[in-house]
Motif scaffolding. Sequence first.
Motif, PDB file in Angstrom:
ATOM      1  N   MET A 151      26.069  40.396  31.771  1.00  0.00           N
ATOM      2  CA  MET A 151      26.506  39.325  32.228  1.00  0.00           C
ATOM      3  C   MET A 151      28.149  38.990  32.544  1.00  0.00           C
ATOM      4  O   MET A 151      28.568  38.575  33.358  1.00  0.00           O
ATOM      5  CB  MET A 151      25.836  37.740  31.490  1.00  0.00           C
ATOM      6  CG  MET A 151      24.466  37.685  31.523  1.00  0.00           C
ATOM      7  SD  MET A 151      23.739  36.425  30.486  1.00  0.00           S
ATOM      8  CE  MET A 151      24.540  35.125  30.979  1.00  0.00           C
ATOM      9  N   GLN A 152      28.603  39.445  31.508  1.00  0.00           N
ATOM     10  CA  GLN A 152      30.005  39.394  31.509  1.00  0.00           C
ATOM     11  C   GLN A 152      30.738  40.688  32.499  1.00  0.00           C
ATOM     12  O   GLN A 152      31.599  39.965  33.176  1.00  0.00           O
ATOM     13  CB  GLN A 152      30.768  39.855  29.935  1.00  0.00           C
ATOM     14  CG  GLN A 152      30.282  38.972  29.126  1.00  0.00           C
ATOM     15  CD  GLN A 152      30.923  39.204  27.587  1.00  0.00           C
ATOM     16  OE1 GLN A 152      31.287  40.395  27.588  1.00  0.00           O
ATOM     17  NE2 GLN A 152      30.857  38.439  26.668  1.00  0.00           N
ATOM     18  N   GLN A 153      30.051  41.512  32.711  1.00  0.00           N
ATOM     19  CA  GLN A 153      30.428  42.675  33.636  1.00  0.00           C
ATOM     20  C   GLN A 153      30.121  41.889  35.038  1.00  0.00           C
ATOM     21  O   GLN A 153      31.030  41.919  36.064  1.00  0.00           O
ATOM     22  CB  GLN A 153      29.758  43.880  33.717  1.00  0.00           C
ATOM     23  CG  GLN A 153      30.204  44.713  32.186  1.00  0.00           C
ATOM     24  CD  GLN A 153      29.244  45.819  32.074  1.00  0.00           C
ATOM     25  OE1 GLN A 153      28.358  46.171  32.939  1.00  0.00           O
ATOM     26  NE2 GLN A 153      29.661  46.766  31.128  1.00  0.00           N
ATOM     27  N   ALA A 154      28.891  41.060  35.291  1.00  0.00           N
ATOM     28  CA  ALA A 154      28.520  40.705  36.627  1.00  0.00           C
ATOM     29  C   ALA A 154      29.676  39.494  36.584  1.00  0.00           C
ATOM     30  O   ALA A 154      30.039  39.388  37.892  1.00  0.00           O
ATOM     31  CB  ALA A 154      27.144  40.140  36.534  1.00  0.00           C
ATOM     32  N   GLU A 155      30.040  38.834  35.819  1.00  0.00           N
ATOM     33  CA  GLU A 155      30.754  37.663  36.083  1.00  0.00           C
ATOM     34  C   GLU A 155      32.316  38.277  36.225  1.00  0.00           C
ATOM     35  O   GLU A 155      33.006  37.804  37.467  1.00  0.00           O
ATOM     36  CB  GLU A 155      30.964  36.836  34.732  1.00  0.00           C
ATOM     37  CG  GLU A 155      31.967  35.519  34.900  1.00  0.00           C
ATOM     38  CD  GLU A 155      31.445  34.727  36.127  1.00  0.00           C
ATOM     39  OE1 GLU A 155      32.245  34.108  36.649  1.00  0.00           O
ATOM     40  OE2 GLU A 155      30.365  34.661  36.239  1.00  0.00           O
ATOM     41  N   ALA A 156      32.545  39.278  35.670  1.00  0.00           N
ATOM     42  CA  ALA A 156      33.841  39.917  36.074  1.00  0.00           C
ATOM     43  C   ALA A 156      34.040  40.393  37.394  1.00  0.00           C
ATOM     44  O   ALA A 156      35.048  40.458  38.140  1.00  0.00           O
ATOM     45  CB  ALA A 156      34.020  40.822  35.061  1.00  0.00           C
ATOM     46  N   LEU A 157      32.719  41.130  37.578  1.00  0.00           N
ATOM     47  CA  LEU A 157      32.629  41.668  39.205  1.00  0.00           C
ATOM     48  C   LEU A 157      32.927  40.606  40.237  1.00  0.00           C
ATOM     49  O   LEU A 157      33.342  40.707  40.952  1.00  0.00           O
ATOM     50  CB  LEU A 157      31.550  42.404  39.101  1.00  0.00           C
ATOM     51  CG  LEU A 157      31.218  43.068  40.751  1.00  0.00           C
ATOM     52  CD1 LEU A 157      32.235  43.973  40.880  1.00  0.00           C
ATOM     53  CD2 LEU A 157      29.657  43.675  40.564  1.00  0.00           C
TER      54      LEU A 157
END
Length: 427
Positions: free
Chosen positions: A76-82
């Motif tokens: 989720m953090q990676q997706a949000e960062a992306l």
Amino acid sequence: QKTIDELRAAIDDERQQRAEERKAQLNGLAAIAAERKLNSSDSERRRESEERERRMEEKERERELELERQHRQAEMQQAEALREQVHRYRKFFEECIGAQSGGDAKSIQQGVIKITTHLAQPQVIATSLLPAVDALELCLDVETDDLDSDPGKLLYLLSFGCALFTALHREPALRKELDADLLRDALGELAASGQAASTEGANPVTVLLITLANVCAGLRSDLCAALFEDLDSQLNKCALYDSLLLKPRGGTSNAALADYLVKQSRLVRQLGLPDKASDDIVWSMVRHMDAYFFNVLVDRKSYSAGVGFKIKMALSQLKETISKLDKPLSQQVDQRLGRVVEVANLLSLPKSMVEDEETAHDVFPLLNMQQIRHFVQYFAPDDAAPDPVPPELMRKLQAICAKPENASFTVKAEDTQPVNYATLLSS
């Protein structure tokens, strides 16, 4: 006395025997108790072992659940960062493209330089090129409805995309990472099928260029569709249309159509598209005209040599009108209204020229035998050609047209041939 002693001995033996039996019973009971105690101890140990295993399994499940939760949280953090990266890139690209307010060739050049300079940075190439690809696709690959089918806006986006492809393809820092063979194969796939080329197995730089080529191809199709829609509203109002239908409405001319073609041709060329790309769009419009007018002629089902001469005269008038405004465009119209010209020639020339299939293809290369048979079948004598079509000629044409390869008849008026702009730009 002897009897009494024997009785006492017998009683003593019996008592001893009973004592031994009681002792044996006691020993048996003790053994049973010991065994029960041993079994109870084993059961307790098993219960304790099972309890330990249960607690270990619960701890293992808790650890797995915690790892899964951490993994989901990381995703989720990676997706949000992306998403945040894509959002930032999208704002940056929209500022560079400036399609909302329109622009000219100079603004396209400035925007392309900004984007290319940023994407060529080593850190961007190494870490954030794929989010940039997603953002760039969102900025350029818009739905036609979002632009209200505005040819001007679509043309601007296409011009920007083509210019950006050229700049990125030539940028040394990006070319070092480019898989040239994979890009060439993808562009060949796009040119052959007209469908978006696959980016599977490509590195980020190659994905960037393949995606940009796909977007340009889609914009080209949307642009042609929008131009054709506008063009159709002009075609059925011109004098050439009246000549094809032989239904003079009075007051019609080719001036409005000529003005429209010249305006669109200049619009296509003023934003810096490469010559091959801009020529293709203008040629597509003329091919569309040719297909449109050809299908109007097909629907008439009434022809004569006089009709052929009137078509030639109307075409000549249209080209003359365009020539006064844009001579190069007039030459393109002359070269690419081929089907209509060949129909006019077929109607005005002797029909014996088409009784041989090979000769017919040599004289009328753009018409198939099915189409030739149609125009000959509905040909009527007039003052310019008083002789009717011989029945023997019609029988020959019918026999030729029975072949499967001569089954096609009408022409698609949209006539959007697949074009690969990336191939044009990089060739």
